[in-house]
Design a protein around this motif. Structure first.
Motif, short mmCIF file in Angstrom:
data_model
loop_
_atom_site.label_atom_id
_atom_site.label_comp_id
_atom_site.label_asym_id
_atom_site.label_seq_id
_atom_site.Cartn_x
_atom_site.Cartn_y
_atom_site.Cartn_z
N ARG A 15 49.50 28.64 43.02
CA ARG A 15 48.48 29.67 42.84
C ARG A 15 47.05 29.12 42.96
N SER A 18 44.65 29.45 48.17
CA SER A 18 44.56 30.82 48.67
C SER A 18 44.18 30.79 50.15
N ARG A 22 38.23 33.67 47.30
CA ARG A 22 38.29 34.37 46.01
C ARG A 22 36.88 34.80 45.62
N ARG A 26 36.85 35.28 38.57
CA ARG A 26 38.31 35.37 38.70
C ARG A 26 38.89 35.91 37.41
N THR A 58 40.20 41.02 46.21
CA THR A 58 38.83 40.68 45.84
C THR A 58 37.95 41.86 46.19
N SER A 65 37.79 38.70 41.75
CA SER A 65 39.17 38.69 42.22
C SER A 65 40.06 39.02 41.03
N GLU A 67 43.98 38.95 39.61
CA GLU A 67 45.28 38.33 39.82
C GLU A 67 46.18 38.62 38.63
#
Length: 111
Positions: A15, A18, A22, A26, A58, A65, A67
């Motif tokens: 993870r 990317s 991003r 985050r 994003t 971003s 997640e």
């Protein structure tokens, strides 16, 4: 000496990597079992509504971003959100707006 497939397998497994940039901020929402049973889905939904992006996305301006992660390892504090490295335990969906506002204003940790 690695093939593109070998590189892609590493990038998609971890993870920390990317394929796309991003956001400057985050936001990670834990959706592991303990957080899930305490309402993590509603928290994810609220961040999606506020930010206008699905998990893994994003914002168009590159600000945030969003997640989801399977576990952040602090189940007793669930549901947990980590925003810009700061852990926020016992989150509620109603806390999402305040957290995003603090991130975007540069106010840092809202707690």
């Amino acid at each position: 000496g690695l093939t593109e497939e070998e590189i892609a397998s590493v990038v998609t497994f971890y993870r920390a990597f990317s394929f796309s940039p991003r956001g400057r901020h985050r936001v990670m929402v834990c959706t592991g079992t303990a957080c899930h049973v305490r309402g993590a889905r509603g928290i994810v939904d609220e961040f999606q509504r506020i930010l206008g992006v699905d998990p893994g996305g994003t914002t168009p301006d590159g600000a945030c971003s969003l997640e989801t992660v399977n576990c952040l390892g602090a189940c007793a504090l669930g549901p947990i959100v980590v925003a810009d490295g700061a852990t926020h335990g016992r989150m509620k969906a109603g806390d999402a707006g305040t957290l995003v506002a603090k991130l975007l204003s540069g106010g840092g940790d809202p707690d």
